[in-house]
Motif scaffolding. Structure first.
Motif, mmCIF file in Angstrom:
data_model
loop_
_atom_site.group_PDB
_atom_site.id
_atom_site.type_symbol
_atom_site.label_atom_id
_atom_site.label_comp_id
_atom_site.label_asym_id
_atom_site.label_seq_id
_atom_site.Cartn_x
_atom_site.Cartn_y
_atom_site.Cartn_z
ATOM 1 N N VAL A 160 -8.909 -6.542 0.135
ATOM 2 C CA VAL A 160 -7.831 -7.314 0.769
ATOM 3 C C VAL A 160 -7.951 -8.794 0.435
ATOM 4 O O VAL A 160 -6.995 -9.540 0.603
ATOM 5 C CB VAL A 160 -7.781 -7.113 2.300
ATOM 6 C CG1 VAL A 160 -7.481 -5.670 2.635
ATOM 7 C CG2 VAL A 160 -9.031 -7.571 2.972
ATOM 8 N N ASP B 281 -5.543 -9.051 -2.265
ATOM 9 C CA ASP B 281 -4.303 -8.316 -1.998
ATOM 10 C C ASP B 281 -3.237 -9.307 -1.509
ATOM 11 O O ASP B 281 -3.438 -9.991 -0.508
ATOM 12 C CB ASP B 281 -4.579 -7.254 -0.934
ATOM 13 C CG ASP B 281 -3.424 -6.309 -0.712
ATOM 14 O OD1 ASP B 281 -2.265 -6.710 -0.922
ATOM 15 O OD2 ASP B 281 -3.683 -5.169 -0.294
ATOM 16 N N THR C 104 -0.566 -8.880 0.064
ATOM 17 C CA THR C 104 -0.021 -8.584 1.395
ATOM 18 C C THR C 104 -0.847 -9.234 2.505
ATOM 19 O O THR C 104 -0.355 -9.377 3.631
ATOM 20 C CB THR C 104 0.064 -7.070 1.661
ATOM 21 O OG1 THR C 104 -1.251 -6.515 1.680
ATOM 22 C CG2 THR C 104 0.916 -6.361 0.608
ATOM 23 N N THR C 105 -2.074 -9.659 2.200
ATOM 24 C CA THR C 105 -2.933 -10.296 3.204
ATOM 25 C C THR C 105 -2.274 -11.556 3.771
ATOM 26 O O THR C 105 -2.525 -11.920 4.912
ATOM 27 C CB THR C 105 -4.317 -10.614 2.590
ATOM 28 O OG1 THR C 105 -4.906 -9.368 2.182
ATOM 29 C CG2 THR C 105 -5.251 -11.285 3.582
ATOM 30 N N SER D 69 -5.030 3.373 -1.176
ATOM 31 C CA SER D 69 -5.017 2.028 -0.597
ATOM 32 C C SER D 69 -4.956 0.943 -1.665
ATOM 33 O O SER D 69 -4.535 -0.169 -1.388
ATOM 34 C CB SER D 69 -6.264 1.797 0.263
ATOM 35 O OG SER D 69 -7.409 1.657 -0.559
ATOM 36 N N HIS E 247 -7.579 -0.366 -2.817
ATOM 37 C CA HIS E 247 -8.801 -1.168 -2.640
ATOM 38 C C HIS E 247 -9.979 -0.440 -3.298
ATOM 39 O O HIS E 247 -10.873 0.079 -2.634
ATOM 40 C CB HIS E 247 -9.035 -1.435 -1.148
ATOM 41 C CG HIS E 247 -7.911 -2.203 -0.526
ATOM 42 N ND1 HIS E 247 -7.496 -2.001 0.749
ATOM 43 C CD2 HIS E 247 -7.107 -3.170 -1.043
ATOM 44 C CE1 HIS E 247 -6.472 -2.807 1.017
ATOM 45 N NE2 HIS E 247 -6.216 -3.520 -0.067
#
Length: 160
Positions: free
Chosen positions: A35, A38, A40-41, A147, A149
């Protein structure tokens, strides 16, 4: 003042993203496939408008202490949801904040009718992993779902 728990709001996005990245640097897990990188974090309030998802934050005196949520990650088996983004600031650790956030997320999963909760983590996050074990999460030998990740190498599942 007391710690309050509430659902994420757009005004939390920047503080939460900063907190998450600070924690990743603290534990030296600030790398691609997490994340940390990422995109979207930076917009978690928008991410958690998805159906059957929720993100809880802990706050004290207007200061975000942490957060945790559940998200129906693509590729998970039917009835399974992912426990995501459980983070507590250094100041909040050891005070039950992470446990309370996780418990609110588990209760939300039950409310939505899920019967399993999956999570991904890192061995460096020993206190969190210990908490997951005490809650009844069991280790898996491989990841579930998609995910994105790929750097995470601890996978666990809780049957509700």
């Amino acid at each position: 003042m007391a710690i309050t728990y509430r659902k994420i709001e757009e005004r939390d996005d920047e503080s939460l993203a900063n907190l998450i990245r600070k924690i990743f640097r603290e534990f030296k897990i600030d790398k691609p496939g997490t994340v940390y990188t990422d995109p979207t974090t930076d917009h978690l309030s928008a991410v958690f408008t998805a159906a059957q998802s929720v993100y809880w934050v802990a706050e004290e005196d207007g200061q975000l202490l942490g957060g945790c949520g559940i998200y129906p990650t693509a590729g998970l088996p039917d009835g399974c949801v992912e426990l995501v983004k459980l983070y507590a600031s250094a100041e909040a650790r050891g005070k039950g904040v992470g446990k309370a956030l996780m418990q609110k997320s588990i209760e939300s999963a039950q409310h939505f009718g899920y019967n399993e909760i999956y999570l991904e983590s890192f061995p460096e996050l020993t206190a969190a992993i210990s908490m997951y074990e005490k809650t009844g999460f069991k280790y898996l030998s491989a990841p579930l779902g998609n995910s994105g990740h790929f750097a995470c190498n601890v996978w666990m599942l809780l049957v509700l």
